[in-house]
Design an enzyme around this catalytic site. Structure first.
Site, PDB file in Angstrom:
ATOM      1  N   MET A  44      38.639  46.596  37.751  1.00 20.68           N
ATOM      2  CA  MET A  44      37.520  47.340  38.345  1.00 20.68           C
ATOM      3  C   MET A  44      37.459  47.035  39.841  1.00 20.68           C
ATOM      4  O   MET A  44      36.398  47.212  40.472  1.00 20.68           O
ATOM      5  CB  MET A  44      36.204  46.979  37.655  1.00 20.68           C
ATOM      6  CG  MET A  44      36.206  47.350  36.169  1.00 20.68           C
ATOM      7  SD  MET A  44      34.563  47.646  35.487  1.00 20.68           S
ATOM      8  CE  MET A  44      33.804  46.066  35.720  1.00 20.68           C
ATOM      9  N   ALA A  46      37.523  44.811  43.459  1.00 18.11           N
ATOM     10  CA  ALA A  46      36.991  43.522  43.941  1.00 18.11           C
ATOM     11  C   ALA A  46      37.965  42.426  43.525  1.00 18.11           C
ATOM     12  O   ALA A  46      37.596  41.435  42.891  1.00 18.11           O
ATOM     13  CB  ALA A  46      35.583  43.273  43.418  1.00 18.11           C
ATOM     14  N   HIS A  48      40.615  39.459  43.043  1.00 20.28           N
ATOM     15  CA  HIS A  48      40.722  38.054  43.437  1.00 20.28           C
ATOM     16  C   HIS A  48      42.037  37.513  42.882  1.00 20.28           C
ATOM     17  O   HIS A  48      42.812  38.252  42.254  1.00 20.28           O
ATOM     18  CB  HIS A  48      39.512  37.250  42.954  1.00 20.28           C
ATOM     19  CG  HIS A  48      39.210  37.435  41.492  1.00 20.28           C
ATOM     20  ND1 HIS A  48      40.051  37.006  40.493  1.00 20.28           N
ATOM     21  CD2 HIS A  48      38.164  38.033  40.859  1.00 20.28           C
ATOM     22  CE1 HIS A  48      39.541  37.299  39.319  1.00 20.28           C
ATOM     23  NE2 HIS A  48      38.396  37.938  39.507  1.00 20.28           N
ATOM     24  N   HIS A  51      43.214  38.441  39.362  1.00 24.31           N
ATOM     25  CA  HIS A  51      43.872  39.747  39.219  1.00 24.31           C
ATOM     26  C   HIS A  51      45.306  39.687  39.762  1.00 24.31           C
ATOM     27  O   HIS A  51      46.237  40.194  39.144  1.00 24.31           O
ATOM     28  CB  HIS A  51      43.127  40.822  40.020  1.00 24.31           C
ATOM     29  CG  HIS A  51      41.728  41.080  39.571  1.00 24.31           C
ATOM     30  ND1 HIS A  51      40.636  40.740  40.336  1.00 24.31           N
ATOM     31  CD2 HIS A  51      41.240  41.667  38.446  1.00 24.31           C
ATOM     32  CE1 HIS A  51      39.530  41.112  39.698  1.00 24.31           C
ATOM     33  NE2 HIS A  51      39.867  41.666  38.559  1.00 24.31           N
ATOM     34  N   GLY A 161      43.025  39.471  31.853  1.00 22.47           N
ATOM     35  CA  GLY A 161      42.738  38.053  32.050  1.00 22.47           C
ATOM     36  C   GLY A 161      42.101  37.424  30.817  1.00 22.47           C
ATOM     37  O   GLY A 161      41.267  38.038  30.158  1.00 22.47           O
ATOM     38  N   GLU A 162      42.496  36.178  30.545  1.00 17.66           N
ATOM     39  CA  GLU A 162      41.864  35.437  29.433  1.00 17.66           C
ATOM     40  C   GLU A 162      40.429  35.053  29.759  1.00 17.66           C
ATOM     41  O   GLU A 162      39.694  34.618  28.894  1.00 17.66           O
ATOM     42  CB  GLU A 162      42.655  34.157  29.138  1.00 17.66           C
ATOM     43  CG  GLU A 162      43.869  34.384  28.294  1.00 17.66           C
ATOM     44  CD  GLU A 162      44.526  33.098  27.852  1.00 17.66           C
ATOM     45  OE1 GLU A 162      44.088  32.002  28.286  1.00 17.66           O
ATOM     46  OE2 GLU A 162      45.493  33.190  27.088  1.00 17.66           O
ATOM     47  N   LYS A 163      40.052  35.188  31.011  1.00 18.88           N
ATOM     48  CA  LYS A 163      38.662  34.849  31.351  1.00 18.88           C
ATOM     49  C   LYS A 163      37.702  35.709  30.529  1.00 18.88           C
ATOM     50  O   LYS A 163      36.660  35.244  30.083  1.00 18.88           O
ATOM     51  CB  LYS A 163      38.434  35.055  32.847  1.00 18.88           C
ATOM     52  CG  LYS A 163      37.229  34.315  33.314  1.00 18.88           C
ATOM     53  CD  LYS A 163      36.425  35.056  34.215  1.00 18.88           C
ATOM     54  CE  LYS A 163      35.041  35.090  34.357  1.00 18.88           C
ATOM     55  NZ  LYS A 163      34.614  36.471  34.303  1.00 18.88           N
ATOM     56  N   ASP A 164      38.073  36.970  30.324  1.00 22.85           N
ATOM     57  CA  ASP A 164      37.301  37.843  29.426  1.00 22.85           C
ATOM     58  C   ASP A 164      37.983  37.787  28.056  1.00 22.85           C
ATOM     59  O   ASP A 164      38.614  38.748  27.615  1.00 22.85           O
ATOM     60  CB  ASP A 164      37.276  39.268  29.982  1.00 22.85           C
ATOM     61  CG  ASP A 164      36.529  39.333  31.299  1.00 22.85           C
ATOM     62  OD1 ASP A 164      35.310  39.187  31.293  1.00 22.85           O
ATOM     63  OD2 ASP A 164      37.187  39.495  32.345  1.00 22.85           O
ATOM     64  N   GLN A 167      37.013  40.297  25.364  1.00 24.54           N
ATOM     65  CA  GLN A 167      37.551  41.611  25.744  1.00 24.54           C
ATOM     66  C   GLN A 167      39.033  41.703  25.376  1.00 24.54           C
ATOM     67  O   GLN A 167      39.502  42.711  24.833  1.00 24.54           O
ATOM     68  CB  GLN A 167      37.350  41.825  27.241  1.00 24.54           C
ATOM     69  CG  GLN A 167      38.151  42.982  27.817  1.00 24.54           C
ATOM     70  CD  GLN A 167      37.829  43.242  29.278  1.00 24.54           C
ATOM     71  OE1 GLN A 167      36.809  43.815  29.581  1.00 24.54           O
ATOM     72  NE2 GLN A 167      38.698  42.828  30.182  1.00 24.54           N
TER      73      GLN A 167
HETATM   74  O1  PAF Z   1      38.034  43.411  32.875  1.00 24.42           O
HETATM   75  C1  PAF Z   1      37.771  44.422  33.556  1.00 24.42           C
HETATM   76  O2  PAF Z   1      37.846  44.429  34.789  1.00 24.42           O
HETATM   77  C2  PAF Z   1      37.345  45.698  32.847  1.00 24.42           C
HETATM   78  O3  PAF Z   1      36.555  45.416  31.736  1.00 24.42           O
HETATM   79  C3  PAF Z   1      38.526  46.605  32.471  1.00 24.42           C
HETATM   80  C4  PAF Z   1      39.446  45.954  31.454  1.00 24.42           C
HETATM   81  C5  PAF Z   1      39.324  46.977  33.715  1.00 24.42           C
HETATM   82  C6  PAF Z   1      37.996  47.902  31.837  1.00 24.42           C
HETATM   83  O4  PAF Z   1      37.159  48.585  32.706  1.00 24.42           O
END
Ligand code: PAF
Length: 290
Positions: A44, A46, A48, A51, A161-164, A167
């Site tokens: 999304m 921004a 860092h 990413h 990322g494993e941070k999420d 997700q």
């Molecule tokens: O982790 C994120 O930045 C978002 O949830 C993703 C996977 C890009 C979906 O919008």
């Protein structure tokens, strides 16, 4: 930075930028015709170092890397930070210039054309509880946009990322359930020197909050160490939760789960400790292996 024709374009300070699916597919088709493998890093923006580490890993695993930048409205609940979510497109493109082959930066109408009415509803232990309990509908938005991005781009691999962590598990489950032909890779959480997990939302932290924020990771590490040493997980978690509350955090959850299914943990299996806590206006999430 954007090109009104919607075609990828190059500048010295940016990889080519595709704004529509046709331009993305054209670029990917050309690479495929040359026998090249493609990695996608959905973001999304921004950006860092967390990413960028995924983009570097994508480079190592594939011949071409596409980074999508799209602040997905459907994954934000009412009252969440959609409007103020940091948008730093030019700086993101500059950071990606030496690393990515293409930035996919669609507008909302491209991802959600008028009249669209299909969303993906993930269910089951990977989705239930944790983030879903505090952000109902969040994973519906994430699963839907990630499925769209995977189908639009058709990469060989996609990196998250494993941070999420939750997700990542929801996405792995969705890709398996829907037979989407892509390999999902998780990248390790990148941290500041004091342990704070990098996040685009860390920039919301005030000076004093930033100084306190690493206490979350420190409490999680103490928890994990005690649980590994055989202490009772429920009481260890309760006591660290209390110490965080005392330090000014509003703890949404601090929970031990099975590392694969995110269902109930069993001592003989890999476990994961996951947390979300609010510090002022900023919601921090983190997780570690136990
Ligand atoms: O982790 C994120 O930045 C978002 O949830 C993703 C996977 C890009 C979906 O919008």
């Amino acid at each position: 930075m954007s090109d009104p024709t919607g075609s990828p374009r190059e500048t010295a300070a940016s990889p080519p930028v595709a704004q529509d699916v046709a331009a993305l597919r054209l670029a990917v088709a050309q690479w495929r015709a040359a026998g090249e493998r493609v990695a996608l890093v959905p973001t999304m923006g921004a950006l860092h170092e967390g990413h960028l580490s995924l983009v570097r890993r994508g480079r190592a695993e594939a011949d071409r890397v596409v980074v999508s930048i799209f602040v997905n409205p459907t994954q934000f609940g009412p009252g969440e930070d959609l409007a103020r979510y940091p948008r730093t497109f030019d700086a993101d493109c500059a950071a990606l210039a030496p690393l990515a082959d293409l930035v996919f930066a669609p507008q909302a109408q491209e991802m959600y054309p008028p009249g669209g009415s299909t969303m993906i509803n993930p269910e089951g232990p990977a989705t239930a509880g944790l983030e879903d309990a505090f952000r109902p509908g969040h994973f519906r938005g994430v699963a839907t946009v990630v499925a769209k991005l995977l189908l639009q781009c058709g990469p060989d691999i996609a990196l998250f990322g494993e941070k999420d962590y939750q997700q990542l598990k929801v996405i792995m489950r969705m890709v398996a359930d829907l037979f989407i032909p892509v390999r999902i890779l998780g990248g390790e959480t990148v941290r500041e020197a004091d342990g704070l997990a990098l996040s685009s939302r860390n920039r919301y932290l005030g000076h004093e909050e930033r100084a306190r924020a690493p206490l979350l990771h420190a409490a999680m590490q103490r928890c994990a160490t005690a649980i590994r040493a055989g202490e009772d997980a429920t009481s260890v978690i309760a006591s660290e939760r209390e110490s965080l509350t005392h330090a000014g955090f509003a703890v949404d959850y601090l929970a031990l789960r099975d590392a694969d299914s995110l269902g109930d943990p069993a001592p003989a299996r890999p476990r994961r400790l996951l947390a979300a806590a609010r510090l002022g206006e900023t919601r921090l999430i983190d997780n570690i292996a136990v």
